[in-house]
Design an enzyme around this catalytic site. Structure first.
Site, PDB file in Angstrom:
ATOM      1  N   GLU A   1      48.431  39.422  39.541  1.00 53.60           N
ATOM      2  CA  GLU A   1      47.795  40.028  40.706  1.00 53.60           C
ATOM      3  C   GLU A   1      47.738  39.062  41.875  1.00 53.60           C
ATOM      4  O   GLU A   1      47.699  37.848  41.682  1.00 53.60           O
ATOM      5  CB  GLU A   1      46.362  40.446  40.348  1.00 53.60           C
ATOM      6  CG  GLU A   1      46.352  41.629  39.408  1.00 53.60           C
ATOM      7  CD  GLU A   1      44.943  41.954  38.919  1.00 53.60           C
ATOM      8  OE1 GLU A   1      44.538  43.103  39.091  1.00 53.60           O
ATOM      9  OE2 GLU A   1      44.267  41.074  38.382  1.00 53.60           O
TER      10      GLU A   1
ATOM     11  N   CYS B   1      36.728  36.504  43.135  1.00 52.62           N
ATOM     12  CA  CYS B   1      37.077  35.275  42.415  1.00 52.62           C
ATOM     13  C   CYS B   1      36.810  35.427  40.930  1.00 52.62           C
ATOM     14  O   CYS B   1      35.738  35.836  40.529  1.00 52.62           O
ATOM     15  CB  CYS B   1      36.225  34.112  42.876  1.00 52.62           C
ATOM     16  SG  CYS B   1      36.447  33.715  44.571  1.00 52.62           S
TER      17      CYS B   1
ATOM     18  N   CYS C   1      45.657  35.350  48.324  1.00 55.44           N
ATOM     19  CA  CYS C   1      45.305  34.555  47.151  1.00 55.44           C
ATOM     20  C   CYS C   1      46.372  34.828  46.090  1.00 55.44           C
ATOM     21  O   CYS C   1      46.499  35.958  45.626  1.00 55.44           O
ATOM     22  CB  CYS C   1      43.915  34.990  46.675  1.00 55.44           C
ATOM     23  SG  CYS C   1      43.381  34.202  45.152  1.00 55.44           S
TER      24      CYS C   1
ATOM     25  N   CYS D   1      37.803  28.193  31.046  1.00 54.19           N
ATOM     26  CA  CYS D   1      36.469  28.147  31.653  1.00 54.19           C
ATOM     27  C   CYS D   1      35.668  29.352  31.154  1.00 54.19           C
ATOM     28  O   CYS D   1      36.141  30.489  31.199  1.00 54.19           O
ATOM     29  CB  CYS D   1      36.572  28.180  33.180  1.00 54.19           C
ATOM     30  SG  CYS D   1      37.467  26.768  33.850  1.00 54.19           S
TER      31      CYS D   1
ATOM     32  N   CYS E   1      45.998  31.857  31.488  1.00 62.05           N
ATOM     33  CA  CYS E   1      45.540  30.507  31.846  1.00 62.05           C
ATOM     34  C   CYS E   1      44.974  29.838  30.597  1.00 62.05           C
ATOM     35  O   CYS E   1      44.310  30.483  29.792  1.00 62.05           O
ATOM     36  CB  CYS E   1      44.449  30.588  32.909  1.00 62.05           C
ATOM     37  SG  CYS E   1      43.808  28.978  33.436  1.00 62.05           S
TER      38      CYS E   1
ATOM     39  N   CYS F   1      34.997  32.536  33.413  1.00 64.12           N
ATOM     40  CA  CYS F   1      36.110  33.112  34.183  1.00 64.12           C
ATOM     41  C   CYS F   1      36.805  34.214  33.401  1.00 64.12           C
ATOM     42  O   CYS F   1      37.244  34.027  32.275  1.00 64.12           O
ATOM     43  CB  CYS F   1      37.113  32.028  34.555  1.00 64.12           C
ATOM     44  SG  CYS F   1      38.518  32.661  35.489  1.00 64.12           S
TER      45      CYS F   1
END
Ligand code: SAH
Length: 340
Positions: free
Chosen positions: A89, A330, A102, A113, A109, A116
């Site tokens: 995305e 975010c 962005c 974290c 990933c 996230c």
């Protein structure tokens, strides 16, 4: 076959030299792609037939597929399908100073974290340079407006895909390419120390943001597993070298998580930690996701935290929130297609 959107101008020059041709053809080619924006070799009318067929034999100009667009007031979210069927995305934000995109840097990933959402899917692979360039080109085309700013803050850890990232910067910054000014480009890392050091020597004046999110190892270890490999003192040491070498201003991102890292004491500790550094802190109100472990700090405490930093002479801003309605905020980028 390689995708032509992944080549820097220098690599194109290399190609022509290796194929018994002149270097200047590279600039013609580059201009067809980024100035005239043609999407087929057939349209490149000033390049000789034989050379075009050689180019066709080595390169594709295949775009990504845009499979979904969600639009909100100041923000659009684009879902791309890659040639191997994976999805990523990108988010467009309209600011008063221009359009900012962005971009994602990886499929999934590995940084893990805890807060996230984007990182809940493990890394499948790095994005190729062309897949980053095309996120911008294709959004520009669809929008019919120029993209003036780029932030590498989508899915992935950009410094875990360093070489492709650097090529991406070189292409989009090139004055004959998309000509996006280095000062209008920002890359965000969770703190991969060796890459911060390497980035200190990269000549373009691209902004660096570091996802700090805690003032000490005890808290940071709980929410960011990468801190065990690169603890805060090592990150700070690398950043001090970065600041000396580049003379640039650094951004620290700090998500405020209720009762985890948002106490007055944390604000005081944070001020001490970064004292004297040429930096500012961007406080990010946490976007609550499906993750029930973390809650957003209330506005009163966000303002208290902000005031404590201010009083301690820290430059600080609170991030304007974009895209909450369409899950484009975010840490929320995680295509519906891949949700588990
Ligand atoms: N891997 C890089 C790039 C991701 S940038 C990095 O860690 O910096 C995305 C930014 O959004 C990071 O600062 C990340 O910590 C933050 N973020 C992640 N989840 C979030 C959430 N739910 N709410 C607000 N910010 C979040």
């Amino acid at each position: 076959m390689q995708n032509l959107y992944g080549l820097t101008l220098e690599e194109m020059e290399q190609f022509f030299l290796e194929h018994d041709s002149k270097k200047f053809h590279a600039l013609q080619l580059f201009l067809w792609l980024y100035d005239k924006r043609v999407e087929s070799f057939d349209d490149m009318t000033n390049i000789k037939k034989e050379m075009l067929s050689s180019l066709r034999g080595h390169f594709t100009l295949n775009p990504l597929k845009i499979v979904d667009v969600q639009e909100d007031e100041d923000v659009n979210k684009y879902l791309f399908e890659l040639s191997d069927g994976e999805h990523i995305e990108a988010v467009l934000m309209r600011h008063d100073y221009g359009n900012s995109v962005c971009v994602s840097s990886q499929v999934g990933c590995n940084m893990g974290c805890k807060f996230c959402e984007s990182g809940r899917r493990k890394k499948v692979r790095n994005l190729e340079t062309y897949e980053m360039v095309l996120q911008i080109l294709m959004i520009e085309k669809l929008l019919g407006e120029r993209i003036s700013h780029v932030v590498v803050m989508g899915i992935g850890e950009p410094f875990d895909n360093y070489d492709n990232l650097i090529k991406f910067f070189t292409i989009i910054n090139h004055p004959k390419g998309l000509a996006i000014g280095a000062r209008h480009i920002t890359v965000s890392t969770c703190g991969l120390v060796p890459k911060i050091l390497e980035f200190s020597d990269f000549p373009l004046q691209i902004n660096l943001a570091v996802s700090l999110h805690a003032p000490n190892n005890e808290i940071r270890n709980q929410i960011m597993p990468i801190n065990k490999a690169y603890p805060i003192e090592k990150v700070m040491e690398a950043l001090k070298i970065y600041l000396i070498k580049t003379n640039r201003r650094l951004t620290f991102e700090y998500i405020l998580l209720k009762d985890i890292n948002d106490s007055d004491q944390c604000a005081i500790e944070l001020s001490k930690l970064i004292k004297g550094m040429n930096c500012y802190v961007n406080l990010i109100p946490y976007n609550e996701t499906n993750n029930i472990d973390f809650k957003r700090t209330n506005t009163v405490q966000i303002m208290r935290f902000y005031d404590i930093l201010k009083k301690n002479n820290v430059s600080v801003t609170i991030r304007r929130e974009f895209g909450g309605n369409i899950s484009a905020a975010c840490g929320q980028l995680r295509s519906k297609k891949e949700e588990l």
